[in-house]
Scaffold this active site. Structure first.
Site, mmCIF file in Angstrom:
data_model
loop_
_atom_site.group_PDB
_atom_site.id
_atom_site.type_symbol
_atom_site.label_atom_id
_atom_site.label_comp_id
_atom_site.label_asym_id
_atom_site.label_seq_id
_atom_site.Cartn_x
_atom_site.Cartn_y
_atom_site.Cartn_z
ATOM 1 C CB CYS A 94 2.007 7.680 0.846
ATOM 2 S SG CYS A 94 2.871 6.142 1.190
ATOM 3 C CB ILE A 114 0.606 -3.243 -5.160
ATOM 4 C CG1 ILE A 114 1.173 -3.607 -3.787
ATOM 5 C CG2 ILE A 114 1.709 -2.759 -6.094
ATOM 6 C CD1 ILE A 114 2.007 -4.885 -3.785
ATOM 7 C CE LYS A 124 -9.347 -2.724 2.103
ATOM 8 N NZ LYS A 124 -9.236 -3.307 0.751
ATOM 9 C CG HIS A 162 -1.782 4.262 -1.764
ATOM 10 N ND1 HIS A 162 -1.601 5.602 -2.046
ATOM 11 C CD2 HIS A 162 -0.942 3.978 -0.736
ATOM 12 C CE1 HIS A 162 -0.692 6.105 -1.214
ATOM 13 N NE2 HIS A 162 -0.268 5.146 -0.416
#
Ligand SMILES: [Zn+2]
Lengths: 388, 138
Positions: free
Chosen positions: A84, A210, A330, A334
């Protein structure tokens, strides 16, 4: 050493676009950044590109040249992968390239295509950021790993799920005016606590969604910006990267993230600032507990003190140091490989007063972007400052 | 390429052996689990050529303690496809002194707590039949 300026930013909407390819997403973000900078694709000397799981998600490796092509750049291009933190490390390499005088104009960005994999497929894809032998085969998932850290945090410092819920509520509230955010809906603490559990003690609303999306920035040398009359008042003044053991079981701490601490210390020293100088931060809140660990590692809070920050209002848009004014991972979403550069873009926009939350926070001069990979076996921190 | 060809006839979804790791699972199954210890007394798990804590290359096999204590755990409700039929299940990190192991606890999620004592064994995933580290409450 050449000063590194952010000349332009661009990002796609973050959300569910299962039919859109990675190349299309990056073309949109990259061209937006180039247009924002007023830089011709022909001037770009190298594309630094972050992506985590193109092979799994869309059967696509070797994405660097593909992405350069997508934005009309005919120059070398390299993909960086650090889970990430993929585009965070791409930024760091680009910053180093400008500083050494090796380059004057770079396009840096990232993309992730995820929703086409479905929940189970994406859960599997994300899990490979963990140790295959000792974690994935033991049923570890990405949320599961952060749940292990959350429980360890509660054991060491106290606190509970209600404290974490305030982080989610804050970041959803911050995202409301962000037109690129995946979620633009307010939530309540009770909603967070009543949501289905993903990996206890983390529930659906403790977790980032997602997401598909792409982000890009144009980084230039100060000399190039002046020579071409670019509007580039924000500089990347500090860069740091830290590392840790890949598997949680091999770490010294479960409830602290030393890789982020090392990245922050290096970035602050590089910029000649301290944590006290930080006015705003975009941090890697893939889960609510991750934001807590991040603000502690950044030195904004002592270990054990970060958990209550959102609940006390200190990291909200009305607080002393607002955290994740864009909504964070959040609520903003992401798209893994795009996240680090999206954070850099958000901080830049906050420092130039062009961010959707700028009216709430007024003039800011110093911000940090914190990007973490896996369970923080990789971390980058970048300091951005208004210099012109 | 069809899925059948990819999986292979004889082995189904059976994995190729991973040296070191599968040796450890075999050893745990036989009640002779081990870990690696460097000359500075750091513990780690195979396969390794270097102590991850100090860089020492003098690693020797030592017996894994018969039981350990749960350091942290979670109840995974949303699994990867390889654990679809197992969920919900408890994944835990268990402390065996100088080394820790991650595995699935063979117990009702409600019964698991930090600090509880567990033994280590090798079981299989209910979904794929693949071997994995399992912990049994003592
Ligand atoms: Zn050692």
């Amino acid at each position: 050493m050449s000063e590194v300026r952010v000349a332009g930013t661009g990002m796609t909407d973050f959300g569910r676009f299962p039919e859109r390819t990675g190349r299309d997403l990056f073309a949109e973000a990259g061209l937006a950044a180039l247009d924002d900078a007023g830089v011709d694709p022909g001037d770009v000397e190298h594309v630094f590109f972050g992506n985590f799981m193109g092979e799994l998600a869309e059967h696509q490796g070797h994405m660097g040249p593909l992405m350069a092509e997508a934005v009309g750049v005919n120059a070398p291009a390299t993909r960086y992968e650090a889970a990430c933190a993929s585009s965070g490390v791409a930024v760091r390499e680009a910053v180093r390239s400008v500083r050494t005088g090796e380059s004057d104009v770079l396009l840096v960005g990232g993309t992730e295509r995820m929703t086409n994999m479905g929940t189970a497929g994406a859960t599997e894809g994300l899990s490979i950021a963990a140790d295959d032998l000792y974690e994935i085969r033991a049923g570890m998932t990405f949320p599961g790993a952060y749940a292990l850290m959350a429980r360890a945090y509660f054991e060491e410092f106290g606190g509970d799920s209600t404290d974490l819920a305030h982080v989610a509520v804050k970041n959803h509230e911050h995202a409301l005016p962000n037109e690129h955010a995946q979620f633009r809906s307010a939530i309540t603490v009770d909603q967070v606590l009543d949501a289905p559990r993903i990996a206890d003690p983390l529930g659906l609303y403790d977790s980032c969604p997602i997401t598909d999306g792409a982000s890009a920035v144009v980084l230039v040398s100060e000399a190039f910006a002046e020579r071409n009359g670019l509007d580039a008042s924000v500089a990347v003044t500090g860069s740091g990267q830290g590392g840790d053991k890949l598997a949680l079981q091999d770490r010294e701490y479960f409830a602290r993230t030393p890789a982020s601490t090392a990245a922050a210390e290096e970035a602050y020293a590089d910029a000649g600032i301290t944590a006290d100088d930080v006015e705003v931060a975009e941090v890697h809140d893939c889960f609510t507990i991750a934001e807590v660990l991040a603000i502690e590692s950044l030195g904004l809070y002592d270990p054990g003190e970060g958990l209550g920050a959102a609940r006390r209002g200190e990291t909200t848009r009305h607080g002393d140091v607002p955290v994740n004014l864009s909504g964070g991972l959040k609520a903003k979403g992401h798209p893994v490989g795009a996240t680090g550069v999206a954070q850099l873009a958000s901080i830049t926009n906050l420092l130039t007063g062009t961010h959707a939350r700028s009216p709430d926070v007024g003039d800011l001069r110093v911000g940090v972007a914190h990007n973490a990979g896996g369970t923080v076996a990789s971390a980058t921190v970048h300091v951005l400052e208004v210099v012109a | 390429m069809s899925g059948d060809e990819r999986d292979g006839e004889a082995g189904g979804s059976e994995r190729v052996r991973d040296a070191g790791f599968d040796d450890l699972l075999d050893a745990i199954e036989a009640g002779e689990g081990h870990y690696l210890r460097c000359s500075n007394d750091h513990g780690s798990l195979p396969p390794r050529r270097v102590c991850p804590h100090c860089g020492d290359r003098d690693l020797t096999e030592r017996p894994l303690p018969d039981s350990g204590t749960v350091s942290t755990y979670t109840v995974v409700a949303v699994p990867t496809p390889q654990f679809a039929d197992d969920a919900p299940y408890v994944t835990a990190v268990v402390d065996f002194g100088t080394v820790r192991l991650t595995g699935v606890v063979d117990a009702d999620p409600e019964a698991v707590e930090t600090g509880m004592t567990v033994g280590v064994t090798v079981g299989t995933s209910e979904t794929t039949g693949d071997r994995l580290v399992r912990f049994v409450p003592r």
